[in-house]
Design a protein around this motif. Structure first.
Motif, PDB file in Angstrom:
ATOM      1  N   LYS A 136       0.583  -0.971   0.032  1.00 44.70           N
ATOM      2  CA  LYS A 136      -0.239  -0.233  -0.236  1.00 44.70           C
ATOM      3  C   LYS A 136       0.658   1.162   0.051  1.00 44.70           C
ATOM      4  O   LYS A 136       0.551   1.937  -0.607  1.00 44.70           O
ATOM      5  CB  LYS A 136      -0.717  -0.311   1.164  1.00 44.70           C
ATOM      6  N   SER A 137       1.752   1.158   0.783  1.00 51.13           N
ATOM      7  CA  SER A 137       2.471   2.428   0.597  1.00 51.13           C
ATOM      8  C   SER A 137       3.383   2.474  -0.278  1.00 51.13           C
ATOM      9  O   SER A 137       3.933   3.768  -0.600  1.00 51.13           O
ATOM     10  CB  SER A 137       4.326   2.424   2.220  1.00 51.13           C
TER      11      SER A 137
ATOM     12  N   MET B 276       1.020   4.690  -2.461  1.00 51.29           N
ATOM     13  CA  MET B 276       0.640   5.905  -2.137  1.00 51.29           C
ATOM     14  C   MET B 276       2.814   6.900  -3.149  1.00 51.29           C
ATOM     15  O   MET B 276       1.623   7.670  -3.243  1.00 51.29           O
ATOM     16  CB  MET B 276       0.823   5.713  -0.667  1.00 51.29           C
TER      17      MET B 276
ATOM     18  N   SER C 104      -0.878  10.660   7.438  1.00 52.92           N
ATOM     19  CA  SER C 104      -1.367   9.562   7.728  1.00 52.92           C
ATOM     20  C   SER C 104      -2.375  10.053   8.214  1.00 52.92           C
ATOM     21  O   SER C 104      -2.811  11.519   8.732  1.00 52.92           O
ATOM     22  CB  SER C 104       0.114   8.810   8.858  1.00 52.92           C
TER      23      SER C 104
ATOM     24  N   CYS D 293      -2.002  11.713  -0.197  1.00 55.35           N
ATOM     25  CA  CYS D 293      -1.850  10.708  -0.319  1.00 55.35           C
ATOM     26  C   CYS D 293      -2.153   9.836   1.641  1.00 55.35           C
ATOM     27  O   CYS D 293      -1.158  10.576   2.368  1.00 55.35           O
ATOM     28  CB  CYS D 293      -0.760   9.585  -0.609  1.00 55.35           C
TER      29      CYS D 293
ATOM     30  N   ASP E  92      -2.249   7.452   4.969  1.00 54.93           N
ATOM     31  CA  ASP E  92      -1.869   6.109   5.297  1.00 54.93           C
ATOM     32  C   ASP E  92      -2.989   6.108   6.447  1.00 54.93           C
ATOM     33  O   ASP E  92      -2.956   7.005   6.933  1.00 54.93           O
ATOM     34  CB  ASP E  92      -0.881   5.852   5.312  1.00 54.93           C
ATOM     35  N   GLU E  93      -2.940   4.618   6.644  1.00 53.04           N
ATOM     36  CA  GLU E  93      -4.143   4.720   7.949  1.00 53.04           C
ATOM     37  C   GLU E  93      -4.887   5.571   8.154  1.00 53.04           C
ATOM     38  O   GLU E  93      -5.228   6.767   8.404  1.00 53.04           O
ATOM     39  CB  GLU E  93      -3.335   5.272   9.265  1.00 53.04           C
TER      40      GLU E  93
ATOM     41  N   ALA F  69      -5.522   4.858   2.119  1.00 52.68           N
ATOM     42  CA  ALA F  69      -5.109   3.165   2.644  1.00 52.68           C
ATOM     43  C   ALA F  69      -5.733   2.778   4.130  1.00 52.68           C
ATOM     44  O   ALA F  69      -5.663   3.408   4.778  1.00 52.68           O
ATOM     45  CB  ALA F  69      -3.930   2.865   2.568  1.00 52.68           C
TER      46      ALA F  69
END
Ligand code: ZN
Length: 666
Positions: free
Chosen positions: A330-331, A334, A348, A385, A387-388, A429
């Motif tokens: 996923k990372s 991104m 994040s 982007c 994350d988390e 994500a």
């Protein structure tokens, strides 16, 4: 021109040359200015003009800016026929004397000098009065002392000229003030290597510059670099007294292409393999996952921007969400997006600042309120982007609906009311709620996000990490090969050309979905709706997803530099949607699903539905910390129970009445 102004009278002094410049080039502008003063308080001088008329004055501006600006100011006031102009601000445009391309290069040798740099507005304070001229009274002999103040740290007289006393009283009413605002300017993200923390500079803007900027904007700032020491702090800190602000654009649309570039981009567009080449250049470190990569490519091109006759704007940005176990890349995906997009931001859900994903009103060091921009505002006109995403802070949750759909964020807190733009595409994500994704459970139950937020994503990719011998072997070879040979990874299109190609497409193509492509999407949507309606567990296919498919189709047409979308583009969007449906355990061909394996069945009786609605309401209240707006509640219940809005309205009413009854019985 037959006579250069430089050779005209080389012996004239800088002050006289400034006068020549004003008379030759600024006469009309000054006439207007004198008449409009004090409604207009500043005169803008182009640095190029100053350089042309007096390189000495231009050099002086660089090294001793206060003196240089004062000379110009005096001349402007001298030439005033109305004799009313006093305290003009001279603002220097297009200054490139000392340009810092990164705040990393900031050194003490430029203190006091005139500098210029680019940055994003991260925070903006309230308007506060700053003392320009302070009036002090000696505590012993009452003598008055006027002290000119240059920053927000007040300087007292050192000693009384009459009695030698050292104690003074500030006469606040006798002071002269100017409006001031404190900005926090963060350096542009493309300057940063990897995930380095961006540097932030404090900038003071005054007088008519106040309230001219909005958090999230990219600016070129020119001003005087100063150092100040606050009373209770040990270290000196940098500060810029701003002289001039230019708003810069930060989008694909602004990437400048040479005629040779344009020709090359047109050639690329003719390549029948262009789409697979674009796909292969997205995250080649990751093996497979072609649909995800296709969607990333489409996201980078985005749909066609439209403004309807009533002035409202239709979102053209494509939002993607990947839900899956850790370790599926996923990372990496991104990072690719943030690398290929100008002004790409990687953040994040937990956020690193008070503003998190959206925006916040926060207290600054002076105790005043400051408006701080979060990631989606800083990423306006770009790609963000996250994350988390599921770990997002409660403060961001309710603001997110508006941020994702209307692409604005409204802040109304502590006397600050503002609307900030968040016209960005989001690639998010999230982790599945129970650690792994299970295609036989309703997707809504496996992600810790409300259906209303999920429905604002154009595509959701649930990715199962199922062991598969052949697939695992391929992936293993792929990773081993990358490590064995540095040249193993092949980018069909290099990053620079990739960016230019997207820029070219976005600048030149505004495709619409018409004719056969339009019919194709219509039929697919109607068919899917009818299949999904019969399902036990609801899959959110709503008009929002239909709009998503239109955006994907337009983006596909753009990626081929087409004037309008063709059936092939519609099919690409449909394939992506089918892939999604299949990932959530739905066979788009037969419309069938292995019902026995589906858990969390939908309630059948009305009574069960009311109970389920109560659960949804309780969850919403907990998730948002308070009951969200009615339209969000309605949408959530309607999606979760797979009911029409009309029925959802009835269910909510009964569930609420039931809750009231529960409380009164306690
Ligand atoms: Zn005194």
């Amino acid at each position: 021109m037959d006579s250069s102004p430089i050779s005209a009278e080389p012996k004239r002094k800088p002050a006289e040359r400034i006068e020549d410049m004003l008379v030759d080039l600024y006469k009309d502008k000054l006439m207007d200015f004198y008449n409009e003063y004090p409604l207009v308080k500043s005169v803008e001088i182009d640095y190029k003009d100053l350089e042309l008329y007096s390189s000495q004055a231009a050099d002086e501006l660089e090294v001793t800016p206060y003196d240089a600006l004062k000379k110009i100011k005096n001349k402007v006031e001298e030439l005033d026929h109305t004799r009313k102009v006093r305290g003009v601000n001279i603002r220097i445009a297009n200054y490139d004397g000392i340009f810092l391309d990164s705040l990393k290069r900031l050194r003490s040798d430029v203190i006091g000098k005139f500098i210029s740099f680019d940055g994003l507005v991260k925070r903006k304070s309230d308007i506060i009065p700053r003392i320009k001229m302070a009036m002090f009274e000696c505590n012993s002999c009452m003598r008055l002392h006027e002290i000119k103040q240059k920053t927000d740290v007040i300087v007292e007289p050192s000693l009384c000229k009459d009695c030698g006393g050292r104690n003074f009283r500030l006469l606040a009413e006798e002071c002269e003030y100017v409006d001031m605002q404190v900005l926090s300017i963060q350096e542009p993200l493309e300057n940063l290597a990897g995930r380095e923390t961006p540097r932030v500079m404090t900038v003071l803007i005054e007088d008519d510059l106040v309230e001219t900027v909005t958090p999230g904007e990219l600016l070129r700032l020119t001003g005087i670099l100063k150092v100040i020491k606050k009373k209770n702090q040990d270290n000196m800190r940098y500060l810029i007294e701003c002289n001039h602000i230019q708003v810069l654009e930060k989008e694909y649309e602004d990437i400048e292409l040479s005629p040779e570039d344009e020709e090359r981009m047109q050639e690329m567009g003719k390549d029948p393999e262009i789409f697979s080449k674009l796909r292969n250049s997205v995250a080649p470190t990751i093996k497979g996952m072609d649909t995800v990569k296709d969607s990333i490519v489409l996201q980078l091109f985005s749909g066609t921007e439209k403004t309807l006759t009533d002035g409202s704007r239709k979102r053209n940005d494509i939002h993607l969400l990947i839900v899956g176990d850790p370790g599926i890349g996923k990372s990496d995906m991104m990072t690719t997006v943030s690398k290929h997009a100008p002004g790409g931001i990687f953040t994040s859900g937990k956020g690193s600042s008070a503003a998190g994903l959206t925006a916040a009103a926060v207290r600054d060091e002076t105790g005043g309120w400051t408006l701080e921009a979060g990631a989606l505002v800083l990423g306006d006109r770009g790609h963000v982007c996250v994350d988390e995403f599921d770990k997002m802070r409660p403060e961001d949750r309710s603001a997110l609906h508006e941020a994702m759909e209307q692409q604005q964020i409204s802040v109304a807190k502590a006397g600050i009311t503002a609307t900030l733009n968040s016209r960005c595409s989001i690639m998010a994500a999230a982790n599945p709620k129970y650690g792994r994704f299970d295609k036989f459970k309703p997707i809504g139950e496996q992600i810790d996000l409300p259906a209303t937020i999920l429905s604002r994503f154009d595509i959701i990719f649930p990715i199962e990490d199922v062991p598969d011998e052949q697939k695992d072997s391929d992936i293993a070879w792929h990773i081993l090969d990358i490590h064995e040979n540095d040249d193993y990874l092949k980018y069909d299109i290099n990053t620079d050309d990739f960016k230019k190609y997207i820029a070219y497409a976005r600048q030149n193509c505004q495709p619409r979905v018409k004719g056969k492509a339009k019919e194709k999407i219509h039929d697919f949507y109607v068919e899917m709706r009818s299949l999904v309606q019969n399902r036990e567990d609801p899959i959110p296919i709503t008009p929002r997803q239909l709009e998503g498919m239109i955006r994907l189709t337009e983006a596909s047409a753009k990626a081929h530099l087409r004037e309008d979308a063709i059936v092939e583009d519609a099919e690409r969007a449909i394939d992506i949607m089918k892939d999604y449906l299949q990932r959530v355990g739905f066979d788009a061909v037969s419309g069938k699903i292995d019902v026995d394996k589906v858990e969390g069945r939908q309630p059948k009786s009305w009574h069960e539905k009311v109970n389920k609605t109560t659960e949804v309401l309780e969850w919403l209240e907990e998730y948002y910390g308070t009951m969200p707006k009615h339209e969000i509640v309605l949408e959530e219940v309607s999606i979760k129970l797979n009911e029409s809005e009309e029925n959802a309205e009835k269910l909510i009413k009964e569930a609420r009445a039931g809750k009231l009854l529960q409380w009164s019985n306690k």
